[in-house]
Structure formats: C-alpha cells, structure tokens
Design a protein around this motif. Sequence first.
Motif, PDB file in Angstrom:
ATOM      1  N   GLY A 176       4.376  37.004  -1.705  1.00  0.00           N
ATOM      2  CA  GLY A 176       4.265  37.916  -0.515  1.00  0.00           C
ATOM      3  C   GLY A 176       3.776  39.334  -0.752  1.00  0.00           C
ATOM      4  N   GLY A 177       2.291  38.935   0.501  1.00  0.00           N
ATOM      5  CA  GLY A 177       1.670  40.345   0.684  1.00  0.00           C
ATOM      6  C   GLY A 177       0.475  40.399  -0.238  1.00  0.00           C
ATOM      7  N   GLU A 178       0.710  39.330  -1.789  1.00  0.00           N
ATOM      8  CA  GLU A 178      -0.997  39.049  -2.176  1.00  0.00           C
ATOM      9  C   GLU A 178      -0.861  37.595  -1.605  1.00  0.00           C
ATOM     10  OE1 GLU A 178       0.420  42.165  -5.453  1.00  0.00           O
ATOM     11  OE2 GLU A 178       0.611  39.848  -5.988  1.00  0.00           O
ATOM     12  N   ASP A 179      -1.820  36.727  -3.109  1.00  0.00           N
ATOM     13  CA  ASP A 179      -2.554  35.214  -3.062  1.00  0.00           C
ATOM     14  C   ASP A 179      -1.195  35.287  -2.750  1.00  0.00           C
ATOM     15  OD1 ASP A 179      -4.611  35.762  -2.653  1.00  0.00           O
ATOM     16  OD2 ASP A 179      -4.419  35.324  -5.099  1.00  0.00           O
ATOM     17  N   THR A 180      -0.409  33.874  -1.728  1.00  0.00           N
ATOM     18  CA  THR A 180       0.578  33.282  -1.350  1.00  0.00           C
ATOM     19  C   THR A 180       0.592  31.747  -1.500  1.00  0.00           C
ATOM     20  OG1 THR A 180      -0.043  32.679   1.188  1.00  0.00           O
ATOM     21  CG2 THR A 180       1.141  35.072   0.273  1.00  0.00           C
ATOM     22  N   HIS A 181      -0.849  31.461  -1.124  1.00  0.00           N
ATOM     23  CA  HIS A 181      -1.353  30.309  -1.372  1.00  0.00           C
ATOM     24  C   HIS A 181      -2.488  29.277  -1.864  1.00  0.00           C
ATOM     25  CE1 HIS A 181      -3.384  30.848   1.694  1.00  0.00           C
ATOM     26  NE2 HIS A 181      -3.798  29.569   2.266  1.00  0.00           N
ATOM     27  N   LEU A 182      -2.841  28.753  -2.150  1.00  0.00           N
ATOM     28  CA  LEU A 182      -3.871  28.397  -3.416  1.00  0.00           C
ATOM     29  C   LEU A 182      -4.577  27.483  -1.870  1.00  0.00           C
ATOM     30  CD1 LEU A 182      -6.485  28.560  -4.994  1.00  0.00           C
ATOM     31  CD2 LEU A 182      -5.495  27.576  -6.712  1.00  0.00           C
ATOM     32  N   ASP A 183      -5.990  27.556  -1.514  1.00  0.00           N
ATOM     33  CA  ASP A 183      -6.533  26.488  -0.525  1.00  0.00           C
ATOM     34  C   ASP A 183      -6.536  25.385  -1.491  1.00  0.00           C
ATOM     35  OD1 ASP A 183      -7.449  24.879   2.107  1.00  0.00           O
ATOM     36  OD2 ASP A 183      -9.366  26.144   0.955  1.00  0.00           O
ATOM     37  N   VAL A 184      -6.677  23.289  -0.955  1.00  0.00           N
ATOM     38  CA  VAL A 184      -6.482  22.774  -1.153  1.00  0.00           C
ATOM     39  C   VAL A 184      -8.734  22.889  -1.700  1.00  0.00           C
ATOM     40  CG1 VAL A 184      -4.918  20.961  -0.906  1.00  0.00           C
ATOM     41  CG2 VAL A 184      -7.240  21.511   1.061  1.00  0.00           C
ATOM     42  N   HIS A 185      -8.909  22.145  -2.870  1.00  0.00           N
ATOM     43  CA  HIS A 185      -9.842  21.966  -3.372  1.00  0.00           C
ATOM     44  C   HIS A 185      -9.765  21.226  -5.018  1.00  0.00           C
ATOM     45  CE1 HIS A 185      -7.203  24.075  -6.130  1.00  0.00           C
ATOM     46  NE2 HIS A 185      -8.116  24.551  -7.329  1.00  0.00           N
ATOM     47  N   THR A 186     -10.947  21.140  -6.041  1.00  0.00           N
ATOM     48  CA  THR A 186     -10.974  20.379  -6.872  1.00  0.00           C
ATOM     49  C   THR A 186     -11.872  21.661  -7.753  1.00  0.00           C
ATOM     50  OG1 THR A 186     -13.700  20.527  -6.164  1.00  0.00           O
ATOM     51  CG2 THR A 186     -11.981  18.707  -5.780  1.00  0.00           C
ATOM     52  N   ASP A 187     -11.026  21.304  -8.818  1.00  0.00           N
ATOM     53  CA  ASP A 187     -11.493  22.788  -9.943  1.00  0.00           C
ATOM     54  C   ASP A 187     -13.587  22.548 -10.729  1.00  0.00           C
ATOM     55  OD1 ASP A 187      -9.042  23.281 -10.017  1.00  0.00           O
ATOM     56  OD2 ASP A 187      -8.288  22.471 -11.880  1.00  0.00           O
ATOM     57  N   ASP A 188     -13.560  23.733 -11.173  1.00  0.00           N
ATOM     58  CA  ASP A 188     -14.748  23.697 -11.295  1.00  0.00           C
ATOM     59  C   ASP A 188     -15.299  23.653 -13.429  1.00  0.00           C
ATOM     60  OD1 ASP A 188     -17.690  23.477 -12.743  1.00  0.00           O
ATOM     61  OD2 ASP A 188     -17.967  25.498 -12.624  1.00  0.00           O
ATOM     62  N   SER A 189     -13.995  22.174 -14.319  1.00  0.00           N
ATOM     63  CA  SER A 189     -13.760  21.986 -15.156  1.00  0.00           C
ATOM     64  C   SER A 189     -14.225  20.047 -15.038  1.00  0.00           C
ATOM     65  CB  SER A 189     -12.038  21.923 -14.937  1.00  0.00           C
ATOM     66  OG  SER A 189     -10.843  21.158 -14.838  1.00  0.00           O
ATOM     67  N   ASP A 190     -13.820  19.752 -16.323  1.00  0.00           N
ATOM     68  CA  ASP A 190     -13.451  18.645 -16.544  1.00  0.00           C
ATOM     69  C   ASP A 190     -11.898  18.203 -17.110  1.00  0.00           C
ATOM     70  OD1 ASP A 190     -15.807  17.976 -16.678  1.00  0.00           O
ATOM     71  OD2 ASP A 190     -16.101  18.342 -18.915  1.00  0.00           O
ATOM     72  N   ARG A 197      -2.018  17.943   4.913  1.00  0.00           N
ATOM     73  CA  ARG A 197      -2.153  18.496   3.567  1.00  0.00           C
ATOM     74  C   ARG A 197      -2.643  18.446   2.265  1.00  0.00           C
ATOM     75  NH1 ARG A 197       4.289  17.005   0.581  1.00  0.00           N
ATOM     76  NH2 ARG A 197       4.320  19.308   0.174  1.00  0.00           N
ATOM     77  N   CYS A 198      -4.117  18.128   2.819  1.00  0.00           N
ATOM     78  CA  CYS A 198      -5.633  18.248   1.898  1.00  0.00           C
ATOM     79  C   CYS A 198      -5.893  18.360   2.618  1.00  0.00           C
ATOM     80  CB  CYS A 198      -5.484  16.524   2.010  1.00  0.00           C
ATOM     81  SG  CYS A 198      -4.139  15.369   0.803  1.00  0.00           S
ATOM     82  N   VAL A 199      -6.051  18.941   3.894  1.00  0.00           N
ATOM     83  CA  VAL A 199      -7.398  19.626   4.795  1.00  0.00           C
ATOM     84  C   VAL A 199      -7.790  21.048   4.039  1.00  0.00           C
ATOM     85  CG1 VAL A 199      -8.050  17.905   5.792  1.00  0.00           C
ATOM     86  CG2 VAL A 199      -6.061  20.140   6.850  1.00  0.00           C
ATOM     87  N   SER A 200      -8.720  21.548   3.695  1.00  0.00           N
ATOM     88  CA  SER A 200      -9.662  22.404   2.968  1.00  0.00           C
ATOM     89  C   SER A 200      -9.903  23.319   4.035  1.00  0.00           C
ATOM     90  CB  SER A 200      -9.571  22.581   1.904  1.00  0.00           C
ATOM     91  OG  SER A 200     -10.513  23.836   1.377  1.00  0.00           O
ATOM     92  N   TYR A 201      -9.660  24.363   4.337  1.00  0.00           N
ATOM     93  CA  TYR A 201     -10.395  25.503   5.081  1.00  0.00           C
ATOM     94  C   TYR A 201     -11.139  25.775   5.154  1.00  0.00           C
ATOM     95  CZ  TYR A 201      -7.262  28.834   2.778  1.00  0.00           C
ATOM     96  OH  TYR A 201      -7.084  30.063   2.315  1.00  0.00           O
ATOM     97  N   THR A 202     -11.743  25.922   3.482  1.00  0.00           N
ATOM     98  CA  THR A 202     -13.008  26.210   2.493  1.00  0.00           C
ATOM     99  C   THR A 202     -13.705  26.133   2.596  1.00  0.00           C
ATOM    100  OG1 THR A 202     -11.772  27.857   0.978  1.00  0.00           O
ATOM    101  CG2 THR A 202     -13.551  27.400   0.527  1.00  0.00           C
ATOM    102  N   HIS A 203     -13.314  24.323   2.127  1.00  0.00           N
ATOM    103  CA  HIS A 203     -14.917  23.432   2.455  1.00  0.00           C
ATOM    104  C   HIS A 203     -14.555  22.133   3.179  1.00  0.00           C
ATOM    105  CE1 HIS A 203     -14.496  24.880  -1.832  1.00  0.00           C
ATOM    106  NE2 HIS A 203     -13.297  24.630  -1.442  1.00  0.00           N
ATOM    107  N   ASP A 204     -14.098  21.725   4.382  1.00  0.00           N
ATOM    108  CA  ASP A 204     -14.164  20.637   5.256  1.00  0.00           C
ATOM    109  C   ASP A 204     -14.381  20.623   6.357  1.00  0.00           C
ATOM    110  OD1 ASP A 204     -13.045  19.919   3.163  1.00  0.00           O
ATOM    111  OD2 ASP A 204     -10.218  18.482   4.137  1.00  0.00           O
ATOM    112  N   ARG A 205     -15.328  20.213   7.274  1.00  0.00           N
ATOM    113  CA  ARG A 205     -16.048  20.520   8.308  1.00  0.00           C
ATOM    114  C   ARG A 205     -15.488  20.319   9.692  1.00  0.00           C
ATOM    115  NH1 ARG A 205     -19.947  15.870   7.457  1.00  0.00           N
ATOM    116  NH2 ARG A 205     -20.469  17.153  10.055  1.00  0.00           N
ATOM    117  N   ASP A 206     -13.906  19.601   9.525  1.00  0.00           N
ATOM    118  CA  ASP A 206     -12.287  19.038  10.106  1.00  0.00           C
ATOM    119  C   ASP A 206     -11.793  19.091  10.283  1.00  0.00           C
ATOM    120  OD1 ASP A 206     -12.061  18.082   8.139  1.00  0.00           O
ATOM    121  OD2 ASP A 206     -12.260  15.761   9.471  1.00  0.00           O
ATOM    122  N   PHE A 207     -11.194  21.066   8.868  1.00  0.00           N
ATOM    123  CA  PHE A 207      -9.979  21.026   9.320  1.00  0.00           C
ATOM    124  C   PHE A 207      -9.859  22.022  10.577  1.00  0.00           C
ATOM    125  CE2 PHE A 207      -7.157  25.169   8.858  1.00  0.00           C
ATOM    126  CZ  PHE A 207      -6.322  24.768   7.782  1.00  0.00           C
ATOM    127  N   GLY A 208      -9.850  22.653  11.771  1.00  0.00           N
ATOM    128  CA  GLY A 208      -9.655  23.218  12.346  1.00  0.00           C
ATOM    129  C   GLY A 208      -8.864  21.775  13.461  1.00  0.00           C
TER     130      GLY A 208
END
Length: 705
Positions: A542-556, A648-659
């Motif tokens: 609480g008061g810091e990062d409380t969640h992580l927006d859905v995303h994919t990783d830059d990893s294999d 539960r799978c929409v992203s406010y960082t990456h998706d054009r239709d999050f709202g």
Amino acid sequence: PFWQFKCATSVGCVAAMGLLTRRTIGASLALGSCFGGTFDSQCNGHGTFDAEWEECACASGYWGHTCESCDKGYAGWPNCIGIPGGGSGGRGGGGGSSASSSEPQLSLRYGWDHLCPEVASLRADPPGFLVRLGHAYEARQVVEGTALRLRSQDGRGAFASNSSFWGAGASGNCSFLCGGVGPWKLKVDLAAPEKAPTVLAKHHRVVLVFGKDWPVVLPTIRFVGKLRTSYATSSDAEQLQDKFAQDLHTAEANGLLLRRLQEAAGGAVTCMWRQTAGCSSDGIALEPEKDRLCDFQIPLGASGFCDCDGDGVKSSSEPGYGCDATPGTCHAVCRGIALVEDKVGAQASKGPPRHSLRNLLAVLHQSFGAPLDPADHRIWKAATSAFKKEARTVLKYQKYGRKHPALFEVGGFTEEQMIDPSLRAALAEALTQHSKEDAKRKLLESGAITEVLPGSVFSFRVLTEDFCRILMEEIQHFHESKLPARRPNSMNNYGIILNDIGLESLVFALQDAVVQPLSSILLPDEGSELESHHSFTIRYRGGEDTHLDVHTDDSDITFNVNIFGDYTGAPLVFCGINGEPDHRLFKTAYQHKLGYAVLHRGRHRHGAEDITSGERVNLVVWSYSHAYRSSSTSQKVHQRESRKPDVRCVSYTHDRDFGRFREFPAGKKEVQRGRGWCPPRGKEYDGFVPDVPDSEVQRHQQGGQ
C-alpha cells in the motif's frame, strides 16, 4: 550436469557389427559411457566383463581388473581422456596413446573430433582462471535461414532409445558418433586477472559456438553477463544489432578481439573487414574496434572496405561499401584480388593457423585485465571507463559492505542450500529420460510440478525458506544503503536489478540449476537453450506499487518466485498468448506462496491485481535464447481477435479500448488514454470501438483536446 552431452547411435548396434574386441576397445568405438553405462557394471561402465578370464576388457584410456583407473597418458577418471604431455602407449599394449604435444593427436582433427578431447584435457588439468567448465554438446536449437529447428525434430534420432534427453552423467566420450554434426556449444565461467580493474574483477560467463572447421575457424564468442570492454561490444549494423544485443543482455566478440585471437594463434591477419564511420566507403574515419575477420557476414547498414592484404590501408583494388551495400564476406571478394605482398604469400603457403581452446580461453582471460596489444590501449581504457560508470552501483555497494558476501561468489551457496529437495529429485529423475515427452511425464507425475495452465504455465516449490530469508535480507540491506538503483522497467517503481548490485553469478546458478532444465522440458521452443538473463525484484504494498497492469514480458522464458510475503490479494492473472485470437481472454489466476515459482513464456499476457494488505516481494528472471531470438519463430504475428476481451485482461497501458471495459486507475487516464496499440489495426474483434477514434489519435497524443 552443467550442460547437455548426448549420443546418436547405439552401442548394441556397434557390438553387433563385431567392432568391439575383448582385450581392447578403440577410443573411437568406446561408446558405453556415452550411453550412461551400456558396458558391464562389473567394469565400472568402462568395459565388458569376460567370465572365462574373470577380468574386464577395458575401453581405450582405462586400466585395471575392473577398469577402475585411467591408462597411461589419460586422466580424469571416470572420464579418462588423453592429457597434454601424457606420454604415449597404454599399459595394456593397446589401451590408447597420447602424443607429447600440448594437445595430443589433434593435428588432423576438426570439429567435434578436435573439440571434445580439448574440453576433456581442460577438465583433467584446468588452468587457475577457469572457474567453471560446462560440457561440450551439440546445439539443441539451430536456425536454418530464418526458421528455428529443434534437434529432436531433425529425424536423425537425436533422442534415440539409448540416449538420455539431457545427458545426465555426461562422460566426455569423444567418439565422432557421440558428437553429432554440430554446431557445438560450450559455456565457461572465467575469472579476471588479479590486477584487473575493479569493475572487471569478477567472474565472466562466455558462450562459445564451434563449427565443423574448428580449430581453423574461430568459434562465435558471446559474453552473456554485464560487460563492456573494447573487445566485447556489439559492432554490427549499429541500430539493428545494438538493439538486438541490448535485448539479449549480451555482447559478441568484436573484430578487434578476433584479430588478436588470430594473431595469438600465430596467424598474420591477411584479410579484414575495416569498418568506417558515417557510411563512408573511402577508407577514412576507421573504427578499428569494429573490424571483422574475412569470413564474417557483413550486414547491410555497415560501411567500410575489404582490406585484402591486411595492411590497414584502402588501395584502389580493394572495394569499399557504404551503408546501402554489403560485400557479403570479404573472403569472397578478396579471392578475386591478387595477393602480391611476399608476407601474404608466405602466410598463405603455411595455411591458416590452428587455434587451441586452452589458448583461446587464456586470451579471453587476459582481455578482462589489460589490453591485448599496446595499440589497443586507448580504446580499451575508454571502454573500461564507460563500463565503470555503468556499474558504479555495484562498486559502491561492494564498498558499502554486503550483508551476505557468499551470495556474490560463484558456488557461494550450493544447490542443496538453495533449491527445494523435492524439485532437485524430480529434475534428477526427469533428466535421465530418453525424450522430452518422457521427461515431462516424469516431472508432472513427481508431484513437484503443477500445471497452472496446461502446456503453458507451471508452478513448483523452488527456494528453501532459509535461502528466501537470506536473499531478502540482502535486498533490504541494499535499500538501507540509500544507493541509487535503476528500476527494472517502466511498470515497476520499487524493485531493483540484481545485476546492478552484483548478484549476476547467483542468478546464473539459479538459471543453470532450475530455469534451463525445466524450460527445455516444459517449454522447449523458447527454452531449449537459454544463455543470458535480466533479473530483478518487484515489490507490492500500500502506498507504493499496488498492482501491475496486464502485459507481456520482454523475455523468452519468465521465472517468477515469491521471496517474501505477508499479504492478501495480488493474484497473478493469466490471459492468452500475445498475437493469438484469445490473447485478451482470461485463463486462470495464481496465488503466490513463499518459495514457489511460476514458469511461463514471456509472450504470455499476465498481470498482478491489487494487493489488499501487507507486502509481497518477488524475484523475476527473464531468460533469453540467442537462437530463438534470431529466428522468425520469435516474431510476433497477430491474428484477428475472436471476441471482445475479458475485463481482467485489458490493459490501460497497451489497449486501445480499455476505457470501454474499466475505469482508468487514478492518474492514468490523462497519460494513457489514446496511446495504446492493442489490438493492432485490422485485427480488431467484431464491434470494436476505441477509446479515441483513429482520426483523433495523433492530435490527442500531441496534447490536443
């Protein structure tokens, strides 16, 4: 075992052809140990027992009534291989021989036949700077054109019934039948010289990839840890290759290092690609640290000339190239140009130099401590100074004082101290199987591995509670130091990058022991051959990062383990694979537990939902496969979405239709609305409506209303 060693034929077939004699078995046919004990157990797996004579007929290189020792000229029991200066002739009259040269009986051998005895010699008589020596093995992933091919798919019986999937108990048998067709890979950890600059005074991991022409042609050399020197920079087409190397967290040996290695082997460099700055083709503004040997494929976008006589000066007969053209290789170009210099002709008459693995590693070791040639002093000093600036947090933390110094040493903690015993036992059993399918079945039947999402996401207890506590104490100690720390990525504001504080070797140990073998079995396309890593912590409270927006990783491959947790909430949500029609559809949710990890592909969409109380800290390791990333298989190909996404799978960082589905978190609407890319245009589901119409996107991103 550290790395794979496998065979592609059967001892039984060889014996059936009458090729094994009773008293002595030739070295090239001594295949029993290659297959994990096909020879009789009375002979320690290194010979056949003769009941009439009541003794063992030992394979070449072994000696004794039960083959319990190495023959004269051999060392390293139970993996007896000829050693430098070991003498000639065996004690049994036919039990092998060893020349008196520094690398015995290798003068006419190439590829595996030359490489394998060299590795065995190093294992029997390692130099002091060799911290860890892997097993040489045939590459499990091969890029043909742009396509990725796994060895198990090649139809050659690479995982035949007598060959273990992983090569547990790799013996070092050097028969050509054991080596396959190449290329062959070898991983080593090298210490820096005693007088190396502080920033380079650590253990360095190097990946070597050998071809059929070794030792005439140098291997590909990759430095897969945190490193910058004048000999280890990405020196190909600058924008493309630098980004590629940065993404992989690796650097390849550049032309200057390859030249010094060539010279160290006694070969005058008579042909080089000389790179220039500014797309110049006239030989002006040379960049010597970016030179390449004649057989290197020059990428489009690099400028320079083919220096066919090796004198460093462009003559009228030596062609130059701007950034819009490439010679392919200078070797192909220079074959058509007469070599008139006497020294060049003399060198050509001798043939190319033959390299030595022992000497090659010695030169790499030296390169971590000082320039290899006085002419390199200026650029070596400049590169080292730049690296010191990059690694300043590591140096400052070392001076500040680490809480648990053993964490920063290779072998400071054993696998028994780090890894849960049930997982170690399950892996040990799985890695003796004859196929990936059998290995996977053994793992899942062991109870140590759970399929969170069939075929895609796996969970297992991995770290002991004591080790979690020790690692967490070190991380808290670093936070208390108030030293500056780069953040792992744009989505995490309170984690730290482990490589930046000096824990690179610890993560390599974890990758070797757990991430690599599990990925080879469970996620083989991406994970069969992992090399480098990007590792960091994440913290939710609480008061810091409380969640992580859905995303994919830059990893294999992503490995994510909980190292501290007294909390509620914060489930890890998994959706679909990036680019597939169900990419944004909910699949499952996973609740982290102390010491337990999840393993999944980097391109699997996921996110952490809000923590409701307490604090959770995880260690995340992003692992990379050079072969996979070099192939078209790794390229994202987006299919049309099958239907509207799950909430539960929409992203406010990456998706054009999050709202259209959720309210933006506080402070995110003004920053993110209208800036997403997903789904790509033309791949939208039926009825798709963006938050911001396409006609207004550019004006919106520029701050218009």
